[in-house]
Motif scaffolding. Sequence first.
Motif: not given
Length: 206
Positions: A81-86
Amino acid sequence: TEETGVYRRMISKFHPPPTIILVTPQMGENIGAAARAVANFGLNDLHLVNPRDGWPSKIAEANAVGAFEKINPIKVFKTTAEALQDYHTVYATTARPRDMRKSVMTPEAAISDMHARHMKGQKTAILFGGERAGLTNEDISLAQHIISVPVNPDFSSLNLAQSVLLLTYEWKKQIDNTLPEQLPEGDSPEATQEEVIKLMNRLETE
């Protein structure tokens, strides 16, 4: 066609390629090989989520054979989830059927969809799961689309780096202008009529 070539050059120049994200990769060898595929086919970003053996990795660096110098620095995240924020649109790769209502695309269809989204200014990412079990359902739930390679149903397991290679090649193929067939002539000059006649006389004599 000429218009297709112009369109592909516009995509390549003004829109960055998708980000490749490896979720819980286990082997440094595969991370390095994946980096080679990313660099080979003109992509820029390879991100890692919770790599088993940590980062950086000497084994990955050895197997990358200089690829890490050709792409942006590796980013490491704790969670998917953190990796996909952008990113606006995310594609998850999996060979197994999932009990989810998501469109399932071939690599060709998925890459075409990415190009269309990039022309609208969207950022996309492709998720690849770890070697042991692939992506979890929780990981896939964060994606909008699924990519499934049409492999042999009796043996559908793909190596992680090979999977990355398939998708990165498809990206490059759809923006590439290489002719389907060529006859390289090197530096050979055009023959004069005198030279052609001499050649024909030589052939007849022989």
